[in-house]
Design an enzyme around this catalytic site. Structure first.
Site, short mmCIF file in Angstrom:
data_model
loop_
_atom_site.label_atom_id
_atom_site.label_comp_id
_atom_site.label_asym_id
_atom_site.label_seq_id
_atom_site.Cartn_x
_atom_site.Cartn_y
_atom_site.Cartn_z
N ARG A 1 -3.48 3.26 2.48
CA ARG A 1 -3.50 4.52 3.23
C ARG A 1 -2.21 4.62 4.05
O ARG A 1 -2.10 4.03 5.12
CB ARG A 1 -4.73 4.56 4.14
CG ARG A 1 -5.04 5.93 4.72
CD ARG A 1 -6.24 5.86 5.64
NE ARG A 1 -7.43 5.38 4.97
CZ ARG A 1 -8.29 6.16 4.31
NH1 ARG A 1 -8.09 7.45 4.26
NH2 ARG A 1 -9.36 5.64 3.74
N GLU B 1 -10.84 4.21 -4.54
CA GLU B 1 -10.44 5.49 -5.13
C GLU B 1 -8.96 5.48 -5.50
O GLU B 1 -8.11 5.07 -4.72
CB GLU B 1 -10.70 6.62 -4.14
CG GLU B 1 -10.30 7.99 -4.67
CD GLU B 1 -9.70 8.89 -3.59
OE1 GLU B 1 -8.78 9.65 -3.93
OE2 GLU B 1 -10.12 8.79 -2.43
#
Length: 423
Positions: free
Chosen positions: A277, A349
């Protein structure tokens, strides 16, 4: 944006649709605004008709040589009343528009109920989670051992949530990008597209990032009003903004590689380590602009195109359909593709593939001309990552690691890596 006529036709049904999203729509306030709109609109139309009639009378009186000064005064008064009514109408319409710009898309009937990612439903999987006869390292440890991935230098240059890559590892990221672009453009029929990495606010409104998610964006200072793109979905989908597309040109299929910039507002404390992230990352994005009756098939096809990247790389993954509480603002239905990361011992993901119906198209005023009716109709939009390059790099590193901390090169990437076997 949702079709306001759905609320006018059946307010209760529309309200129930939004409840699936956990939204309690203020139907009473909507009805009050609608009542005001109708009343003002009728008055505005009446004033317009009367002014037109009086203006015609002035022309006739003038032709007869009559004194038209009193008539002009009356028309002038009507003009002031009409202007006031139009401004009032615009105010009510602006308030309605503001409400609808904040409302998410209705969910597809196939979307399962649920409140969070824990309620998403696996629909298929491919491959078996990679196992080793040693304790696998995560990408952070592997990158540090190779001395080709450095978060400290990036932090010195910019700040947290950035990374520098060097040597063969940097080339591996480039190889992944080129492989994905070649696969999608040469085998899956997408048109490779280069787009700006900065967009204006209208583009972000068109795809649904504004006004609701401005905190997630990086806005440039100064008078330009530009934003750094959070995803190539924004500039690519806006290619068809304010256009009417010939039916014989559909479907339009675009693939674009861009950097992406996200502030990750509200995500601090999540994935603060590593490349999962970050504020800056790269994606290869797939976008399809299609006829309404072809949208479901396009969504499945695009998802399969994204999955094919992982299959050719030999990376185990699963596909899940997102539940009501986890589906994004603009989407009516979303599949997430989650790749296996041995360093975390979990699926993460790597792509979200979404069907938006005409939600984005209504904001974009993106239409096609239906040959059967000859009239413009809204297109449907579909997009997804094919794939997120950084996360794919992580997956390759962790799934292809050796006990010594080296990285084997997947066969399909060797031509892009000068036939190198290992990093």
């Amino acid at each position: 944006m949702l079709d306001i006529n759905l609320f006018r036709a059946d307010l209760d049904a529309a309200t129930e649709q939004l409840k699936r999203r956990g939204i309690n729509f203020d139907g009473e306030h909507f009805s009050e605004l609608e009542s005001q709109r109708k009343t003002i609109q009728v008055r505005t139309q009446a004033l317009q008709a009367e002014r037109n009639s009086r203006s015609k009378g002035i022309g006739q009186a003038k032709a007869k040589g009559e004194d038209i000064a009193p008539l002009l005064a009356e028309v002038g008064n009507l003009g002031e009343q009409l202007k006031a009514a139009e401004e009032e109408l615009q105010g009510v319409q602006a308030e309605l528009s503001a409400i609808f710009m904040e409302l998410p898309n209705f969910l597809h009937e196939a979307v399962p109920e649920g409140k969070s990612e824990d309620d998403n439903v696996e629909i298929r999987s491919w491959g078996k989670p990679t196992t080793f006869d040693f304790d696998p390292r995560d990408h952070i440890e592997l990158g540090a051992q190779l001395e080709q991935m450095d978060f400290d230098i990036a932090s010195k240059i910019t700040g947290s949530r950035f990374v520098t890559l060097s040597g063969p590892l940097a080339r591996l990221q480039r190889a992944l990008t080129q492989f994905m672009l070649d696969l999608h453009s040469e085998e899956h029929g997408y048109r490779e597209t280069y787009v700006p990495f900065m967009v204006n606010s209208e583009s972000l409104k068109g795809t649904g990032q504004l006004p609701k998610f401005e905190d997630d964006l990086f806005k440039l200072s100064g008078d330009s009003g530009y934003y750094l793109i959070p995803t190539a979905e924004v500039p690519v989908t806006n290619i068809v903004r304010d256009t009417i597309i010939d039916a014989n040109k559909l479907p339009l299929k675009f693939v674009a590689h861009t950097p992406c910039f996200r502030s990750e507002a509200g995500s601090y404390g999540k994935d603060v380590r590593g490349m999962v992230r970050q504020h800056q990352f790269e994606k290869v994005e797939l976008v399809q602009i299609v006829r309404p009756d072809e949208a479901e098939e396009a969504h499945e096809s695009l998802t399969n195109n994204a999955e094919m990247v992982l299959q050719k790389l030999g990376l185990p993954y699963r596909a899940v359909v997102l539940c009501a509480g986890d589906t994004g603002f603009s989407a009516t239905k979303t599949y997430d593709i989650e790749v296996w990361l041995p360093g975390q011992q979990k699926f993460r993901e790597i792509s979200s593939c979404s069907h938006f119906g005409n939600f984005q198209a209504r904001r974009l005023k993106a239409r096609w001309r239906n040959p059967e009716t000859g009239k413009p109709e809204l297109v449907h939009t579909v997009n997804g990552s094919g794939l997120a390059v950084g996360r794919t790099l992580i997956a390759v590193m962790e799934n292809y690691q050796t006990e010594e901390g080296r990285i084997r090169i997947p066969d399909v990437l060797k031509p892009y890596m000068g036939n190198r076997e290992i990093i």
